[in-house]
Every structure is written in structure tokens, then in C-alpha cells.
Design a protein around this motif. Structure first.
Motif, PDB file in Angstrom:
ATOM      1  N   MET A  26       4.706  -4.944  -7.159  1.00 14.77           N
ATOM      2  CA  MET A  26       5.159  -5.813  -6.055  1.00 14.77           C
ATOM      3  C   MET A  26       3.950  -6.520  -5.447  1.00 14.77           C
ATOM      4  N   THR A  27       4.003  -7.785  -5.190  1.00 14.27           N
ATOM      5  CA  THR A  27       2.905  -8.507  -4.566  1.00 14.27           C
ATOM      6  C   THR A  27       2.814  -8.139  -3.095  1.00 14.27           C
ATOM      7  N   SER A  28       1.636  -8.451  -2.522  1.00 12.30           N
ATOM      8  CA  SER A  28       1.477  -8.128  -1.106  1.00 12.30           C
ATOM      9  C   SER A  28       2.473  -8.903  -0.266  1.00 12.30           C
ATOM     10  N   THR A  29       2.774 -10.140  -0.680  1.00  8.63           N
ATOM     11  CA  THR A  29       3.744 -10.924   0.099  1.00  8.63           C
ATOM     12  C   THR A  29       5.110 -10.269   0.068  1.00  8.63           C
ATOM     13  N   GLY A  30       5.503  -9.750  -1.102  1.00 11.15           N
ATOM     14  CA  GLY A  30       6.780  -9.064  -1.196  1.00 11.15           C
ATOM     15  C   GLY A  30       6.828  -7.833  -0.340  1.00 11.15           C
ATOM     16  N   VAL A  31       5.734  -7.095  -0.310  1.00 11.41           N
ATOM     17  CA  VAL A  31       5.670  -5.900   0.533  1.00 11.41           C
ATOM     18  C   VAL A  31       5.820  -6.287   1.993  1.00 11.41           C
TER      19      VAL A  31
ATOM     20  N   ASP B  12      11.800  -7.230   6.997  1.00 10.57           N
ATOM     21  CA  ASP B  12      13.258  -7.131   6.943  1.00 10.57           C
ATOM     22  C   ASP B  12      13.746  -5.765   7.393  1.00 10.57           C
ATOM     23  N   SER B  13      12.960  -4.749   7.131  1.00  8.35           N
ATOM     24  CA  SER B  13      13.450  -3.388   7.346  1.00  8.35           C
ATOM     25  C   SER B  13      12.978  -2.774   8.640  1.00  8.35           C
ATOM     26  N   GLY B  14      12.147  -3.429   9.433  1.00  4.80           N
ATOM     27  CA  GLY B  14      11.669  -2.862  10.673  1.00  4.80           C
ATOM     28  C   GLY B  14      10.645  -1.781  10.441  1.00  4.80           C
ATOM     29  N   PRO B  15      10.414  -0.950  11.472  1.00  3.64           N
ATOM     30  CA  PRO B  15       9.388   0.083  11.361  1.00  3.64           C
ATOM     31  C   PRO B  15       9.563   0.990  10.163  1.00  3.64           C
ATOM     32  N   GLY B  16      10.803   1.391   9.875  1.00  6.00           N
ATOM     33  CA  GLY B  16      11.026   2.263   8.726  1.00  6.00           C
ATOM     34  C   GLY B  16      10.620   1.597   7.428  1.00  6.00           C
ATOM     35  N   GLY B  17      10.953   0.296   7.298  1.00 10.95           N
ATOM     36  CA  GLY B  17      10.556  -0.424   6.103  1.00 10.95           C
ATOM     37  C   GLY B  17       9.058  -0.561   5.990  1.00 10.95           C
ATOM     38  N   TYR B  18       8.394  -0.801   7.128  1.00  7.44           N
ATOM     39  CA  TYR B  18       6.936  -0.902   7.114  1.00  7.44           C
ATOM     40  C   TYR B  18       6.317   0.415   6.675  1.00  7.44           C
ATOM     41  N   ALA B  19       6.809   1.530   7.211  1.00  8.42           N
ATOM     42  CA  ALA B  19       6.253   2.834   6.864  1.00  8.42           C
ATOM     43  C   ALA B  19       6.401   3.119   5.375  1.00  8.42           C
ATOM     44  N   ALA B  20       7.578   2.798   4.810  1.00  6.36           N
ATOM     45  CA  ALA B  20       7.806   3.044   3.389  1.00  6.36           C
ATOM     46  C   ALA B  20       6.920   2.152   2.534  1.00  6.36           C
ATOM     47  N   ALA B  21       6.805   0.887   2.923  1.00  6.03           N
ATOM     48  CA  ALA B  21       5.978  -0.040   2.156  1.00  6.03           C
ATOM     49  C   ALA B  21       4.508   0.346   2.246  1.00  6.03           C
ATOM     50  N   ARG B  22       4.089   0.804   3.409  1.00  4.21           N
ATOM     51  CA  ARG B  22       2.701   1.236   3.600  1.00  4.21           C
ATOM     52  C   ARG B  22       2.405   2.442   2.723  1.00  4.21           C
ATOM     53  N   LEU B  23       3.323   3.414   2.700  1.00  6.45           N
ATOM     54  CA  LEU B  23       3.125   4.608   1.880  1.00  6.45           C
ATOM     55  C   LEU B  23       3.050   4.240   0.402  1.00  6.45           C
ATOM     56  N   ARG B  24       3.925   3.350  -0.020  1.00  6.30           N
ATOM     57  CA  ARG B  24       3.935   2.938  -1.431  1.00  6.30           C
ATOM     58  C   ARG B  24       2.616   2.242  -1.785  1.00  6.30           C
ATOM     59  N   LEU B  25       2.127   1.426  -0.882  1.00  3.62           N
ATOM     60  CA  LEU B  25       0.885   0.705  -1.116  1.00  3.62           C
ATOM     61  C   LEU B  25      -0.305   1.660  -1.240  1.00  3.62           C
ATOM     62  N   LEU B  26      -0.314   2.701  -0.418  1.00  7.18           N
ATOM     63  CA  LEU B  26      -1.450   3.624  -0.417  1.00  7.18           C
ATOM     64  C   LEU B  26      -1.410   4.593  -1.589  1.00  7.18           C
TER      65      LEU B  26
END
Length: 831
Positions: free
Chosen positions: A1-6, A12-26
Motif C-alpha cells: 500500500m502506498t503512503s497516500t493510500g495509508v 476515512d476510518s478515524g482514530p481506529g483506522g489511523y492506529a491500524a494503519a500505523r501498526l501495519r506501517l511499523l
């Protein structure tokens, strides 16, 4: 997934979406380093912009700004967020409500937040009062809201910084110096703080601030790469620990190395040290340039014109000669206009020696020109090159900064190719303060102070430079170093005789201190072995000076008045052998009148008798303080023990368990044992019984010595079995548990071959701990051997103890029996 997609998913998903995307990125392995930091910053930017948009419909007069590390886009996995809510002075309640809608989601996710709410005027005023705030605002970056408001603040803050540079830069320099004094130098620490130590990330940020002032600029070569490397290590540290930490602790280094794909923790530290060295050197160069610019600005034009007028209208001379091709200019050693490095292969060494002799830094521009154009030296070196190297090494403390300048441009490894293997090499020993290469230079600095006491100061200085050069190779570094020293000495032009002396000094640079602290100097075999290894009095003289310089350059734990006195005593004895003086055969020395008195009293009372006295040269009429049933006095310790410690004499009726009992009592009273000798004392006619005399040197770990009467009382109880020393020591350890650290290497016990004709020498290497000598004494008693003497040496956390043991009748142990005793000791330490 590109950074823009993340980022889009997080919005779109709010805090929960940010947390999940952050975890996936790390956790995704394909992306690390700068790409991951950029992606994490972009992901966070999008999330915060979404929070801002959802919290307010206002897009003028208010903005959200990233500052500090987040403003630079340097987000590590556990970095905090530095945020400024900037507004035009509108209603405080509305701004406070908006701030709550922004800050609380960040806190809810467990992310650390450094936040503030200010108008542009308030931000500039705070920056003017607080240098750290000003530095953070220099990296301000717009996230959401009124872009014009953010841009105007950035412009104003940068203008303020440039206008105030003559005042703020000295303040920043002092801040960096104070931090370095508090945190140490990153390039030498075993557990460095990647951010705060000198040469770390904060210093790299300070160099960016200097560049932003337009007053001076840092050397660019390698600086960005060094910063990137430290950030990569910090990322891996955050992922390995799961914490926001900048300290690279020993127990985490292997995991961090694996995270970065490095071979081991040593490879990790070497990379960290190399990066820190680049940043430190860039800082030195930059701050010198800042000082030069500020000094030149402080000279008034009228005063400058007056000074020029006094010289007939000619400009004031700005250069003064230092050596052929080298001049001083603006407080630095620079190349003369007529210098031709391409025709003068000795010029790099001549320039370095001239700079060090004058106590000046070597100009970076000069070093870069030398590195780019200087011809290589022929092999062997011409005499002038060798003399200039000796001059450089003999210049004392200024040698360090000049050597660092040469290293920064690769000139040292060009002159001495073997240097590459020790460059930035860590030393995993708490006794050592420096990396191997810096330790070698520190030893030369120390040796420069001893050049007046040796016949060949040039050999002393070169030996100091090379004594640990073998640490870059496998095996015994002294053996490997001897081979390298022969090659280097021949290459730089020493003749065969001098080369042999240098090889001997490198091969045996540990001989004097190890023998003096671990062997019985009254045993003729000990002295003869050292004399045979050294060979000549001149070599002994050089080795004595090298030994002291090496120890002083290692760290405070490696040298003391006590060690110095033991080494000096050994040198005196060896010098006598080399001079052909007759040596007495080994025999048991007759007891002194004091020792005989103590022995008679111990025989008469049937209990131990103690005497304590300072181990110095007391006045002739001074008498030791003793403790016995009839004389319960104690030594005066108002001023604490003397530098060489205290002599403890104990006479006790011969019986089993004396060594562990005495060692245990001393451990209970927190007394450090330095040497220990045990022997039977012949009693005068008419006095019956057998008495052991223990002649020990001890020192208080802290505080003053205990009273002799207390020592004797505890020793009586230990000998009759009413004092359980092992239990007491265990209780103390349980009450003050040691901090868990790196697992120490296992103990090792060996039999020293041919060390003495009078006894078998068993050497113990183990982690130092309270009561270690007590445990060893119990194990030796259980093995059924007699301890003739013990020589205790502690370097940092490592204890190296040598025991001279015999059978009951006083003869050395046969080989198989000695090996069995050594195995038993080792097993006792492992349990």
C-alpha cells in the motif's frame, strides 16, 4: 500500500483506522529508514488534518503546525508529536475547545504529545525567551488550516533567528557544551544516548540551526548520512523495546543490530560511533567558524582602519609562519599560499605536527586539500616524516583534535593502513573510557608527559600509538600487535634494532602491571621471567613509562597509587637482575619484631590478634594500632585510609578455615583486599603452638575503616562457627539487589605454567562481587590445599586473582592435582 493510500484509510476510518494503519506501517518489513519515517509523518499529517477539519469549519486565522522533530518529518515509531495550534487572537474558549478536540484523540491512542496554543506574537515572544522553543519553530511545517498564518510565522521566526544570531548562537553553543558535559561523547559510550550525547541527533539539529542563521554552515559531506544512520538506529531501538527511548542499552544492542540486518552489537556500535564522529567533527568546524565570524564582526571599521593606518596603509598581517608550507590564520593552522602538497609528501604530517605544537586546530580546508592532492609517502618513510609523526604524538592534549581532523578526511588510514581495523572499534569493558583508536591516541598523549624520563622518547610515543593495534585481529591482541608493530616500524623507517624494541614493547605492554598485581614479587622466578622477556634496561625503562601511560589512558579504575607502587617495585627488582646484581634465593623471611609479638600474643591467648596501619612511610616512632584481648584499641581514621591502603596483620593459632573466615569478615565490613600473604611464623623458644601470620593490604570501599576491635570480634565468631558469614552476605545482597544487566561471561580458572618453583599458581578470572574471595577461600579449603599468598586485582567488574598454593607439607601440586583443584574452583563459582 502506498503512503497516500495509508493516509486515506486513516482519514476515512478515524482514530481506529489511523492506529491500524500505523501498526501495519511499523510492522511491514519491506519499508524502513527514511521511507518509513516519511510515510509515518504523512500518515499522521493526514490523520491530524482530518481531526482539524472535523473539529472546526474555520480555515482562516487558525492553523495546526508541526514543530521540532515532527516538523522535520523525523517520526520514529515511538516519537512524540510536537504540535502548535496557531491562532490570530480570537475567542479563547473557542480555541480551547478546538485544542481539546485535537489533543484528546492523540492521548487516547497513547501517543506522547508536546503541545502549545499561541498567537504568532506569543510564539515569537516565547521563542525570544526560550532557545529550545525557537529551535523547534525553525522546523515549523503547516498541517491544516490557514496556510498564510503558518507561512507568516515561519518567515518571522527565521528573520528573528537571523537578526538575533550574534546573541543566540553563543547561547546555542553553550547549550551544546553543557549537554556534552552531562551526557558524554556518543562516539565512545557503551550505552550511548543517541539524541543527547555529543555527536548525537540534537547536535545535528543544532548544526541545521546554525546554517539557518546564514552566519556559518556545517560541512555537508557525510552529515546527512550520519544523521540518517542515527535515526535508523533509533527506529530499530523503539521497535525492539516498544518504548520511546534514546539510550542504546547493552541488553538491547543485539536485537537492534538484528533489526538493522547487522552482524552483531559491535558492528552496530561501530556504525553509531562513525556517525557520531562525523557530527562531532562537523560541530567543531562549525563552531570555530561561528566564533571567527562573530570576532570579525566585533571589530569596528574605524578601529580596523586605524590599525591599517599605523602600517603605512598596508593591511594588518593576518598570517604568521608555523613550519615550511604551514601558517597560522584566524586561530587555525592553514597551508601557506606557496604550499604544494602534490610535490611535498611530508606536508600532511608537517602541517599536523605544526598545528599540534602551536595548540591550534588544523583547518578543515587544509586537511581536505591535503587529502585530495598530497602524494603518498615512499616506503620506508623519509626521516623527516618519521620525526614529524613523533612530534605530532609528543604534543600532548592538542594532538587529539589534530588527529581527529586527519581521520575525518581519511589521512590516518592512508598513512597507517592498519589503523582501519581499530578505527571506531568498541571496547566492551567498563574499565575503558574510549574506543580502541581513541585509546591509542590518549595513550600517546599521556606518554608525551613521560618523554623526559626515558632515553628514547620517539620509541615510547610510537609504542603508545601501536600497543593495542592488534585488537583489530583475532586472537591475543599482544601477539598480533607484535607482528603489526614490526611491519609498521619498518615501513616508517626505524632500523632493525629499534623495530625489535618496538615489537617487544607491544608484545609485553601488559607484562609489568599483570605481574606486579598477580604474582609474588618475592619469588625470584617471577622477577627473572620478566627480566628475560624485557631483555635490556633501556627497554624496561620504556616499558615502565608505557605501562603507566596505557593505564592512565584506560580510565580511573586501571591505575592507582597502589598499582603504581607495585609496578615500581617490580621494575626496581627487574632492573637489578638486568644490571647483574646478585639475587637472593627464595626463602621465608624472618618475622619482624612486630610480627613476632603478635604471634606470641596469639599463642598465649589462643585467639586472633590484629594490627592495622597505613601503608605509607610513617614516622619512625609511629606504632600500629592493634586489637587483642589485652589491647582493644583501634586506628584513627578521621582522615580516611591513605592512598596506598592499609596493612592488616593478623596472627591466629593455626587451624582450618582461616582464609575464608578472614576474607568473609572483611567482605562483611566492605573492605577490599588488594594482596594477601599467609605463612607460619616460628615462635621463640619456650612458646608452644603453631601460629599463622596473615599480612594483607586492604582499603575501605567507602567511608572509614572499621575499628580493629570489631574486626577481631567478628573473626573470633567466624572461626568458632557462631557467625554464619555466607548467610550474612546473602542477606546483604538480598537487601540491596544488583540491577540486572548484561549476563557476564562465565568464570575461568587456570593453572599458570612455570610461574613459581615454590608453589602452584592458580589464576581465577571472574565477575567481581562482594564475598568473592570468601567463596574462593572456602573452595580452596575444601580442596585440601594451603594458600601461601594471594594477589587480588580488580578492573571494573572483572576480578583476576592469583593464588600460590601448596600441599600440606609446602610443596607445589603435581600437574593432575593442580588441574583438579582448578576445575573444582571453577565449578564452585558457576553454582
Amino acid at each position: 500500500m502506498t503512503s497516500t493510500g495509508v493516509t486515506d484509510e486513516a482519514e476515512d476510518s478515524g482514530p481506529g483506522g489511523y492506529a491500524a494503519a500505523r501498526l501495519r506501517l511499523l510492522t511491514e518489513g519491506a519499508r524502513s529508514g527514511p521511507p518509513r519515517r516519511r510515510a509515518l509523518a504523512e500518515l499522521t499529517d493526514g490523520w491530524l488534518a482530518g481531526l482539524f477539519g472535523a473539529a472546526t469549519e474555520e480555515h482562516t486565522g487558525i492553523s495546526l503546525v508541526a514543530v521540532g522533530g515532527y516538523g522535520r518529518g523525523e517520526l520514529s515509531p515511538r516519537s512524540d508529536l510536537d504540535l502548535l495550534l496557531l491562532h490570530d487572537g480570537r475567542d479563547d474558549k473557542a480555541v480551547a475547545a478546538l485544542a481539546d478536540r485535537l489533543w484528546y484523540p492523540v492521548w487516547d491512542l497513547g501517543i506522547d504529545l508536546d503541545h502549545s496554543v499561541r498567537t504568532p506574537q506569543q510564539a515569537r515572544k516565547t521563542a525570544g525567551q526560550d532557545l529550545k522553543v525557537h529551535l523547534g519553530l525553525l522546523d515549523a511545517r503547516h498541517l491544516a488550516g490557514d496556510l498564510g498564518l503558518t507561512a507568516s510565522l515561519r518567515t518571522a521566526v527565521l528573520a528573528d533567528w537571523r537578526n538575533q544570531a550574534p546573541k543566540r548562537l553563543p547561547e546555542l553553543r553553550d547549550l551544546c557544551a553543557e549537554r556534552a558535559e552531562r551526557q558524554g561523547e556518543l562516539q565512545f559510550l557503551l550505552e550511548p544516548d543517541l539524541k543527547e550525547a555529543r555527536g548525537g541527533l540534537r547536535d545535528a539539529t543544532a548544526l541545521r540551526a546554525v546554517a539557518a542563521s546564514w552566519l556559518a554552515d556545517a560541512p555537508r559531506e557525510g552529515l546527512a548520512e550520519a544523521r540518517r544512520r542515527l535515526l535508523d538506529v533509533r527506529d530499530a531501538l523503539h521497535l525492539a523495546t516498544g518504548r520511546a527511548t534514546d539510550r542504546l542499552a547493552l541488553q538491547e544492542q543485539d536485537q537492534v543490530a538484528a533489526e538493522l540486518g547487522l552482524l552483531d552489537a559491535d558492528a552496530l556500535l561501530r556504525q553509531v560511533y562513525e556517525a557520531a564522529r562525523v557530527i562531532s567533527y562537523a560541530g567543531d568546524v562549525t563552531w570555530r567558524e561561528v566564533g571567527r565570524v562573530l570576532r570579525s564582526r566585533s571589530v569596528r571599521p574605524r578601529l580596523r582602519a586605524m590599525m591599517n593606518g599605523r602600517n603605512g596603509g598596508k593591511p594588518v598581517a593576518e598570517r604568521s609562519p608555523l613550519a615550511e608550507g604551514v601558517v597560522e590564520q584566524d586561530g587555525e593552522a592553514v597551508l601557506a599560499r606557496t604550499a604544494r602538497p602534490e610535490r611535498d609528501p611530508v606536508l600532511p604530517l608537517r602541517a599536523a605536527a605544526a598545528a599540534a605544537q602551536a595548540g591550534l586546530p588544523l583547518s578543515r580546508h587544509a586537511v581536505r586539500r591535503l587529502a585530495a592532492t598530497a602524494r603518498p609517502l615512499p616506503t620506508p618513510w623519509p626521516a623527516e616524516a618519521r620525526e614529524q609523526l613523533v612530534t605530532l604524538l609528543g604534543s600532548g592534549r592538542p594532538t587529539v583534535q589534530v588527529w581527529e581532523a586527519l581521520e575525518a578526511e581519511g589521512l590516518v588510514t592512508r598513512l597507517l593502513p592498519d589503523w582501519e581495523r581499530v578505527r571506531c572499534r568498541p571496547q566492551r569493558n567498563a574499565v575503558h573510557l574510549w574506543t580502541v583508536d581513541r585509546h591509542l591516541i590518549e595513550t600517546a598523549v599521556r606518554a608525551a608527559g613521560f618523554t623526559r624520563r626515558v632515553h628514547r622518547p620517539d620509541l615510547l610515543l610510537i609504542a603508545a600509538l601501536l600497543h593495542d593495534i592488534g585488537k583489530g585481529w583475532p586472537g591475543d591482541h599482544s601477539v598480533a600487535g607484535e607482528t603489526i608493530a614490526r611491519d609498521v616500524a619498518a615501513r616508517i623507517g626505524f632500523d632493525g634494532a629499534d623495530t625489535a624494541v618496538l615489537a617487544t614493547l607491544v608484545r609485553h605492554h601488559l607484562l609489568l602491571v599483570e605481574t606486579a598485581t598477580r604474582r609474588d614479587l618475592d619469588d625470584p622466578a617471577t622477577v627473572r621471567a620478566v627480566a628475560q622477556a624485557v631483555g635490556t634496561e633501556h627497554t624496561l625503562e620504556l616499558l615502565h613509562a608505557l605501562t603507566e601511560a596505557d593505564a592512565l589512558a584506560t580510565g580511573p579504575a586501571a591505575w592507582s597509587s597502589w598499582r603504581g607502587s607495585l609496578v615500581a617495585d617490580l621494575v626496581k627488582r627487574v632492573s637489578g637482575v638486568l644490571a647483574g646484581e646478585p639475587q637472593p634465593e627464595a626463602e621465608t623471611a624472618a618475622p619482624t619484631a612486630e610480627q613476632e609479638r603478635l604471634a606470641v600474643e596469639a599463642s598465649r591467648t589462643g585467639g586472633p590478634v590484629l594490627a592495622l596501619r597505613a601503608q605509607t612511610e610513617p614516622p619512625a616512632d609511629s606504632a600500629p594500632a592493634s586489637s587483642s584481648p589485652s589491647s582493644p584499641s583501634s586506628p584513627s581514621s578521621a582522615d580516611g585510609p591513605e592512598p596506598l591502603g592499609v596493612e592488616l596483620l593478623i596472627a591466629v593459632p593455626d587451624q582450618a578455615g582461616v582464609l575464608p573466615a578472614v576474607a568473609g569478615v572483611l567482605a562483611m565490613h566492605r573492605l577490599t583486599v588488594r594482596t594477601a600473604e599467609l605463612r607460619s611464623v616460628p615462635l621463640p623458644d619456650g612458646v608452644e603452638g603453631s601460629v599463622l601470620l596473615l599480612d594483607w593490604r586492604v582499603a575501605a570501599q567507602y567511608g572509614s575503616l572499621p575499628q580493629a576491635a570489631r574486626l577481631r570480634a567478628d573473626l573470633v565468631r567466624a572461626l568458632d562457627g557462631t557467625l554464619d558469614i555466607a548467610a550474612r552476605l546473602a542477606e546483604r545482597d538480598a537487601a540491596h539487589p544488583r540491577r540486572r544487566g548484561v549476563e557476564p561471561p562465565p568464570p575461568r580458572v587456570t593453572v599458570a605454567p612455570a610461574a613459581s618453583r615454590l608453589a602452584t599458581v592458580i589464576e581465577v578470572r571472574a565477575q567481581d562481587a562482594p564475598g568473592l574471595l570468601f567463596r574462593l577461600g572456602r573452595a580452596l579449603e575444601a580442596a585440601g590445599v594451603r594458600v601461601r599468598s594471594a594477589h587480588v586485582s580488580t578492573l571494573g567488574a572483572n576480578a583476576v586473582d592469583a593464588f600460590y598454593v601448596t600441599r600440606g607439607e609446602g610443596t607445589p601440586l603435581p600437574g593432575d592435582e593442580a588441574a583438579s583443584v582448578a576445575r573444582g574452583l571453577e565449578e564452585s563459582l558457576r553454582t
